[in-house]
Each structure stands twice: as C-alpha cells, then as structure tokens.
Write an enzyme that holds these catalytic residues in place. Structure first.
Site, mmCIF file in Angstrom:
data_model
loop_
_atom_site.group_PDB
_atom_site.id
_atom_site.type_symbol
_atom_site.label_atom_id
_atom_site.label_comp_id
_atom_site.label_asym_id
_atom_site.label_seq_id
_atom_site.Cartn_x
_atom_site.Cartn_y
_atom_site.Cartn_z
ATOM 1 N N LYS A 277 0.514 -1.405 -0.114
ATOM 2 C CA LYS A 277 0.724 0.082 0.158
ATOM 3 C C LYS A 277 0.490 0.861 -0.016
ATOM 4 O O LYS A 277 0.501 2.219 -0.784
ATOM 5 C CB LYS A 277 -0.789 -0.273 1.224
ATOM 6 C CG LYS A 277 -1.724 0.745 1.326
ATOM 7 C CD LYS A 277 -1.286 2.393 2.386
ATOM 8 C CE LYS A 277 -2.117 3.726 2.093
ATOM 9 N NZ LYS A 277 -2.051 4.518 3.017
ATOM 10 N N ASP A 296 -6.163 0.603 0.297
ATOM 11 C CA ASP A 296 -6.938 0.502 2.387
ATOM 12 C C ASP A 296 -8.818 0.798 2.630
ATOM 13 O O ASP A 296 -9.266 0.368 1.608
ATOM 14 C CB ASP A 296 -6.015 2.090 2.806
ATOM 15 C CG ASP A 296 -6.904 3.308 2.772
ATOM 16 O OD1 ASP A 296 -7.849 3.039 1.640
ATOM 17 O OD2 ASP A 296 -6.571 4.307 2.225
#
Length: 370
Positions: A277, A296
């Site tokens: 991420k 996320d």
C-alpha cells in the site's frame, strides 16, 4: 490490464477539512525573518544565506478546472505544504520556496519567496504540478465510463495528482503508516527541519528537504526521542539501504519511473517498512505510475459500494485488495490512480458536507469485465 501486487489492508489517514472552494484574494506576505536555529543539538548549522525576494504574484495559466489548491494539497498526497492564507498554500520544491493562491476568477498564481534561479523555480513548479497532463481531458474520459464520476466532477474540479520528489515522498509515507494527520505532519516537519532553512511564511518555517546524506547522520534513537516510535527503524533502515545503492539512492528511486508498475512496487517493497500500500502511494505520487491504486480500508469501502457491490460485507484480504486495484484499472484505464484520488476525496466527510445528498443514493452499475 496490469496485474497489481495485493496491498495490505491499512487505513489511510483522513486529511483535515479543506476550506470552501470559492476563491479569495490574500495579502502579500512580508519578507522572511532570519533562519531559525537547529531543532536538534546534533543538527549541522542551518545555512544563513538570505533568501531572494521576488515581490509579485505571477499567473500560472491554470484554471480551477485544472488545479484546485484545496482539493490537491490538504488531501493526503503531501504533508509539507501549509495553508498560509485563504486559498493560499506554501511549500518548497527542491531549493525553491513558493506560494500558490487562487485568483478571483478561479485561476492560480504563484509567488517566489526564495530561489537560486527564478526560471528554475518555475520549471520545478510546473513539473511538481504535473501540468503536462490535462485534467479536463482525463475527466472527460472517466465521465464517459462512470456516470457517478461525471456528476462528482461538476462539484470537485481540479483535484490533481502531484509529481513529488521520490525521496521526499518515500520518507513522508514511511511516517504515514498506521498514523493520523496531526502526528504525520509533526514527524514530517521534524525531518524537514534537518534541511536548509529557506524562509518563513504565514508563521511557518520552510526548509529544503534534507538529502539522504544528511538523513544518514540521524540515529534511530534521535527519531524515537522525537516521537517516531517504531517508524524510526524503518526510516534509518531505508536510508541505509538507499545509501548503499551503486548510483545513489535518489538516482535509484528516480529510475523506477521507467519500470513497469509491478516491478516498481516490488523494488520499493525491498525497503524496510514499505509494504504494497505504501509502495503504491509512492508510485502514484512520485514515480509516474498513474494506474497505481493504494488500497486501504477506505478505498475498499468505496470499491464495494460502487465498483464491486457483490463483495460488500466480505473481509478485506490481500487477494481482494488485488481485485479492487484491478477493478479500478479496468474501469478507468491507465490513469486509474487519478480517478481513485478524486473518489477518495469525494468520500471524505469534509467534502460530503459540500455535495448534494443525492450523490450518496447513486448506485453504480456492476463493472464490466473486459
């Protein structure tokens, strides 16, 4: 179709509420005071050179459709630009200290507070703002493929993706992991203070971002004492790895702009503290990887509501993270990261309050698989 490595499920920190979008003029700032002393006893003396002043605002020839400052700077891409007036933001790009503000007609002007070269400062600003990419043309394409995006674009014009320095972007997002906006900003301010002081605007001090060589002189213990917690070891560890690169860490990071997305993600994930991420954030905001999708829990909620409703209620897993990223790319194409950025901003509470309530009743059709 690009295959993206599954990101870890992490919650992106929500930025503070941007100010209303109606442009307003601001007063010119006064000349910057002398540089401040170092914030840490082991920090080398900050340069005492006196900033040059260029006392005029210059139009940037960008309409609010191409650049909205409140929808670009305080929305989680960078934590180094400060609001120094109504619809005015100030920050540094390399050795240049500049302010941007909206004009009465919605356009943008810039003011150079300090620079070694005025022409170099403008070129650096245009590069930083990614002006080679037409936001209007991108949004026209996105709107053709997504009726909800077309409606949102009428209200949230000018949410642009920045092209940041990779070292600066990397360190900022190492600070952002499992963190909140206030604490991230304090950490980034501390790191920034290790660089050369360029001036003060609106009560804020601005520094050139420190080099990797300067950062290598900071110990893990110093960062822990400054409140970085476990992130201290990731920052010092990453700096050490970058310093060991044959051509230098800064050059190695810049070289990732020429890589395929998955190769860039994999390379970034070799650095301490960088997961998929965080790597996707760095790739999107500094490495020209325009279809990178930082997934996320917040982006997961957006995806299951509008792109993959059949997954609503499912638990986010690495495999499903990959599916979300692929859905965005399938829907919006090679600039999917720019579309995701707008959808992320639109879903912030601060922006929901400014949008008509019917937006949250629009149901997106299931995504067509190519």
């Amino acid at each position: 179709m690009h295959s993206l490595k599954p990101p870890l499920a992490m919650k992106r920190p929500r930025p503070p509420s941007p100010p209303p979008l109606s442009p307003a003029s601001t007063k010119q700032t006064s000349p910057p005071p002398p540089p401040l002393k170092s914030l840490h006893p082991n920090t080398p003396p900050i340069s005492s050179k006196k900033p040059k002043s260029h006392p005029k605002w210059v139009p940037l020839n960008l309409s609010q459709t191409e650049l909205s400052l409140p929808l670009t700077f305080p929305t989680g891409q960078t934590f180094r630009w400060k609001q120094t007036g109504p619809l005015q933001y100030t920050g540094t790009i390399g050795p240049h200290l500049l302010s941007l503000k909206h004009l009465q007609n919605g356009g943008v002007s810039y003011f150079i507070h300090f620079t070694p070269s005025e022409s170099a400062a403008k070129l650096a600003l245009l590069d930083f703002l990614n002006v080679g990419i037409s936001l209007a043309k991108l949004w026209e394409v996105f709107s053709e493929n997504d009726s909800r995006f077309a409606e949102l674009a009428k209200y949230l014009k000018g949410a642009r993706v920045l092209r940041q320095d990779p070292v600066e972007c990397l360190v900022q997002f190492l600070c952002s992991s499992n963190n909140n906006i206030g604490r991230i900003t304090k950490m980034v301010d501390f790191i920034s203070s290790l660089g050369t002081h360029l001036g003060s605007v609106g009560g804020f001090d601005f520094h050139e971002f420190p080099s990797l060589e300067r950062l290598s002189a900071v110990s893990e213990e110093e960062l822990r004492q400054a409140g970085f917690g476990y992130r201290a070891k990731y920052i010092t560890g990453t700096v050490d790895v970058l310093q060991s690169k044959p051509d230098g860490g800064a050059q190695w990071l810049l070289s990732l702009r020429k890589f395929d997305l998955q190769e860039a993600i994999d390379a970034l994930c070799t650095l301490p503290g960088v997961g998929p991420k965080v790597a996707a954030c760095i790739a999107l905001f500094s490495l020209d990887q325009h279809h990178a999708i930082p997934v996320d829990t917040h982006v997961w909620q957006i995806a299951t509501k509008y792109l993959l409703p059949e997954l609503a209620g499912a638990r986010l897993t690495p495999k499903l993270c990959s599916r979300v990223a692929e859905a965005f790319v399938s829907k919006y194409g090679e600039y999917a990261g720019w579309a995701q950025t707008l959808l992320f901003i639109a879903d912030l509470p601060s922006q929901k309050a400014l949008l008509p309530s019917h937006f949250w009743d629009i149901k997106e059709k299931k995504i067509c698989q190519n």
